[in-house]
Write an enzyme that holds these catalytic residues in place. Structure first.
Site, PDB file in Angstrom:
ATOM      1  N   LYS A  16      45.648 -35.946 -17.902  1.00  0.00           N
ATOM      2  CA  LYS A  16      46.243 -36.911 -16.962  1.00  0.00           C
ATOM      3  C   LYS A  16      45.191 -37.510 -16.034  1.00  0.00           C
ATOM      4  CE  LYS A  16      49.102 -33.904 -15.173  1.00  0.00           C
ATOM      5  NZ  LYS A  16      48.612 -32.734 -15.938  1.00  0.00           N
ATOM      6  N   ARG A  87      57.167 -33.559 -10.922  1.00  0.00           N
ATOM      7  CA  ARG A  87      56.972 -32.303 -11.643  1.00  0.00           C
ATOM      8  C   ARG A  87      58.242 -31.486 -11.745  1.00  0.00           C
ATOM      9  NH1 ARG A  87      51.085 -31.919 -11.193  1.00  0.00           N
ATOM     10  NH2 ARG A  87      50.338 -30.133 -12.353  1.00  0.00           N
ATOM     11  N   ARG A 121      37.125 -26.496 -17.933  1.00  0.00           N
ATOM     12  CA  ARG A 121      37.019 -27.634 -17.007  1.00  0.00           C
ATOM     13  C   ARG A 121      36.086 -27.308 -15.846  1.00  0.00           C
ATOM     14  NH1 ARG A 121      42.317 -30.510 -14.799  1.00  0.00           N
ATOM     15  NH2 ARG A 121      42.894 -28.404 -14.149  1.00  0.00           N
ATOM     16  N   ARG A 154      37.689 -25.045 -10.664  1.00  0.00           N
ATOM     17  CA  ARG A 154      38.806 -25.068  -9.718  1.00  0.00           C
ATOM     18  C   ARG A 154      39.397 -23.669  -9.582  1.00  0.00           C
ATOM     19  NH1 ARG A 154      42.743 -30.006 -11.250  1.00  0.00           N
ATOM     20  NH2 ARG A 154      44.267 -28.327 -11.048  1.00  0.00           N
ATOM     21  N   ARG A 165      50.748 -21.620 -14.553  1.00  0.00           N
ATOM     22  CA  ARG A 165      50.966 -23.078 -14.483  1.00  0.00           C
ATOM     23  C   ARG A 165      51.666 -23.573 -15.745  1.00  0.00           C
ATOM     24  NH1 ARG A 165      45.129 -24.569 -13.751  1.00  0.00           N
ATOM     25  NH2 ARG A 165      45.737 -26.758 -13.808  1.00  0.00           N
TER      26      ARG A 165
HETATM   27  P1  ADP Z   1      46.959 -29.946 -13.435  1.00  0.00           P
HETATM   28  O1  ADP Z   1      47.741 -31.066 -13.994  1.00  0.00           O
HETATM   29  O2  ADP Z   1      45.693 -29.677 -14.162  1.00  0.00           O
HETATM   30  O3  ADP Z   1      47.793 -28.703 -13.248  1.00  0.00           O
HETATM   31  P2  ADP Z   1      46.998 -31.076 -10.719  1.00  0.00           P
HETATM   32  O4  ADP Z   1      45.768 -31.406  -9.967  1.00  0.00           O
HETATM   33  O5  ADP Z   1      47.921 -32.157 -11.104  1.00  0.00           O
HETATM   34  O6  ADP Z   1      46.478 -30.261 -11.970  1.00  0.00           O
HETATM   35  O7  ADP Z   1      47.847 -30.008  -9.894  1.00  0.00           O
HETATM   36  C1  ADP Z   1      47.272 -28.865  -9.319  1.00  0.00           C
HETATM   37  C2  ADP Z   1      48.304 -28.106  -8.480  1.00  0.00           C
HETATM   38  O8  ADP Z   1      48.744 -28.921  -7.380  1.00  0.00           O
HETATM   39  C3  ADP Z   1      49.594 -27.724  -9.201  1.00  0.00           C
HETATM   40  O9  ADP Z   1      49.465 -26.528  -9.937  1.00  0.00           O
HETATM   41  C4  ADP Z   1      50.554 -27.580  -8.011  1.00  0.00           C
HETATM   42  O10 ADP Z   1      50.343 -26.371  -7.323  1.00  0.00           O
HETATM   43  C5  ADP Z   1      50.120 -28.714  -7.115  1.00  0.00           C
HETATM   44  N1  ADP Z   1      50.855 -29.973  -7.418  1.00  0.00           N
HETATM   45  C6  ADP Z   1      50.340 -31.118  -7.942  1.00  0.00           C
HETATM   46  N2  ADP Z   1      51.305 -32.047  -8.087  1.00  0.00           N
HETATM   47  C7  ADP Z   1      52.461 -31.474  -7.657  1.00  0.00           C
HETATM   48  C8  ADP Z   1      53.816 -31.913  -7.568  1.00  0.00           C
HETATM   49  N3  ADP Z   1      54.188 -33.138  -7.980  1.00  0.00           N
HETATM   50  N4  ADP Z   1      54.741 -31.041  -7.082  1.00  0.00           N
HETATM   51  C9  ADP Z   1      54.383 -29.816  -6.663  1.00  0.00           C
HETATM   52  N5  ADP Z   1      53.140 -29.338  -6.722  1.00  0.00           N
HETATM   53  C10 ADP Z   1      52.172 -30.148  -7.209  1.00  0.00           C
HETATM   54  P1  ADP Z   2      44.903 -32.876 -16.305  1.00  0.00           P
HETATM   55  O1  ADP Z   2      44.650 -33.830 -15.166  1.00  0.00           O
HETATM   56  O2  ADP Z   2      46.094 -33.250 -17.134  1.00  0.00           O
HETATM   57  O3  ADP Z   2      44.935 -31.453 -15.883  1.00  0.00           O
HETATM   58  P2  ADP Z   2      42.121 -33.427 -17.129  1.00  0.00           P
HETATM   59  O4  ADP Z   2      41.994 -34.899 -17.314  1.00  0.00           O
HETATM   60  O5  ADP Z   2      41.567 -32.834 -15.909  1.00  0.00           O
HETATM   61  O6  ADP Z   2      43.682 -33.012 -17.311  1.00  0.00           O
HETATM   62  O7  ADP Z   2      41.489 -32.714 -18.424  1.00  0.00           O
HETATM   63  C1  ADP Z   2      41.415 -31.291 -18.514  1.00  0.00           C
HETATM   64  C2  ADP Z   2      40.064 -30.887 -19.116  1.00  0.00           C
HETATM   65  O8  ADP Z   2      40.004 -31.290 -20.495  1.00  0.00           O
HETATM   66  C3  ADP Z   2      38.850 -31.525 -18.446  1.00  0.00           C
HETATM   67  O9  ADP Z   2      37.791 -30.604 -18.478  1.00  0.00           O
HETATM   68  C4  ADP Z   2      38.546 -32.756 -19.327  1.00  0.00           C
HETATM   69  O10 ADP Z   2      37.147 -33.064 -19.317  1.00  0.00           O
HETATM   70  C5  ADP Z   2      38.987 -32.281 -20.705  1.00  0.00           C
HETATM   71  N1  ADP Z   2      39.626 -33.338 -21.504  1.00  0.00           N
HETATM   72  C6  ADP Z   2      40.374 -34.382 -21.069  1.00  0.00           C
HETATM   73  N2  ADP Z   2      40.840 -35.122 -22.108  1.00  0.00           N
HETATM   74  C7  ADP Z   2      40.392 -34.510 -23.235  1.00  0.00           C
HETATM   75  C8  ADP Z   2      40.554 -34.778 -24.642  1.00  0.00           C
HETATM   76  N3  ADP Z   2      41.279 -35.828 -25.072  1.00  0.00           N
HETATM   77  N4  ADP Z   2      39.949 -33.923 -25.507  1.00  0.00           N
HETATM   78  C9  ADP Z   2      39.235 -32.864 -25.061  1.00  0.00           C
HETATM   79  N5  ADP Z   2      39.053 -32.563 -23.756  1.00  0.00           N
HETATM   80  C10 ADP Z   2      39.622 -33.364 -22.851  1.00  0.00           C
END
Ligand code: ADP
Ligand code: ADP
Ligand code: ZN
Length: 212
Positions: A16, A87, A121, A154, A165
């Site tokens: 994302k 979410r 990551r 992270r 998660r």
């Molecule tokens: P990822 O998609 O990799 O889990 P994000 O950066 O989107 O990472 O989210 C990291 C954390 O931030 C989530 O695990 C949650 O604790 C919090 N968070 C993000 N977006 C939301 C949301 N829309 N509602 C509640 N918590 C959120």
């Molecule tokens: P999200 O925001 O949904 O948690 P990220 O964009 O942070 O996802 O991507 C998660 C991890 O996977 C990062 O380390 C990123 O560099 C890697 N990544 C993102 N897209 C791809 C893909 N299409 N194939 C392989 N690795 C990816």
């Protein structure tokens, strides 16, 4: 022409952040990431606790805090891509009362692949740029290509928290997919492909949508 108002849904690690950045740049719209906003406000004291305390357990931050962030950010701009929100169903219902979404894109990736992506990551401690030790390594080990600062892992990308998660996604965010499933503008994107291919799919769909 009106700027797109996009919701980008997907499990943790689906890409994302990566795709949200590309969409925002290409269409000249704002990349609104609730995770990013919450990490900046990690230590903010609220009645329900600090955002950081939820993030570190891999749990959702309470709706009241997140809804407020989104409403303020959406109010500042014309077009946006919302990354990581809604979410849960309550957030989706709240969103429908404050704006009208043009596209809902679900980045679908299998769990096994998500675990590999999340555990590898790395992010820049200063500018937030995203890397992966195997799939998208920096030019110099542990150093950001853009600003030269240190790459870190992270706090919630630790093995136990990753599993929580993924569980939270299944329990709370999958119902959001059902909520949007039959809506106009909903598409599922194959997220397992490499980032360039995923981006091409997304761009094609968005450009088709406004007849460009
Ligand atoms: P990822 O998609 O990799 O889990 P994000 O950066 O989107 O990472 O989210 C990291 C954390 O931030 C989530 O695990 C949650 O604790 C919090 N968070 C993000 N977006 C939301 C949301 N829309 N509602 C509640 N918590 C959120
Ligand atoms: P999200 O925001 O949904 O948690 P990220 O964009 O942070 O996802 O991507 C998660 C991890 O996977 C990062 O380390 C990123 O560099 C890697 N990544 C993102 N897209 C791809 C893909 N299409 N194939 C392989 N690795 C990816
Ligand atoms: Zn950097």
């Amino acid at each position: 022409m009106e700027l797109p108002k996009i919701v980008l849904l997907g499990p943790p690690g689906a890409g994302k952040g990566t795709q949200g950045g590309l969409i925002a740049e290409y269409f000249g719209i704002e990349h609104i990431t609730t995770g990013g906003a919450l990490r900046i406000n990690r230590e903010l004291e609220t009645e329900q606790g600090t955002p950081g305390s939820f993030i570190d357990r891999g749990e959702l931050v309470p709706d009241a805090i997140v809804n407020e962030i989104v409403e303020v950010e959406i109010g500042k701009v014309e077009g946006f891509v919302l990354d990581g929100y809604p979410r849960n169903k309550e957030q989706a219902e709240y969103l429908s009362t404050i704006t009208e979404i043009s596209n809902i894109m679900y980045l679908d990736v299998a769990e096994e692949e998500l675990i590999k992506r999340l555990s590898g990551r790395r992010v820049c401690s200063e500018c937030g740029e995203n890397y992966h030790i195997e799939f998208h390594p920096p030019r110099l080990d542990g150093e950001c290509d853009l600003c030269g600062n240190k790459l870190i892992q992270r706090s919630d990308d630790e093995a136990g928290t990753i599993l929580n998660r993924l569980k939270v996604f299944s329990e709370h965010t999958k119902p959001v997919l059902e909520y949007y499933n039959n809506r106009e503008g909903f598409v599922r994107i194959e997220g397992r492909n490499n980032p360039d291919d995923v981006w091409e799919d997304i761009r094609n769909i968005l450009e088709m949508g406004d007849g460009k």
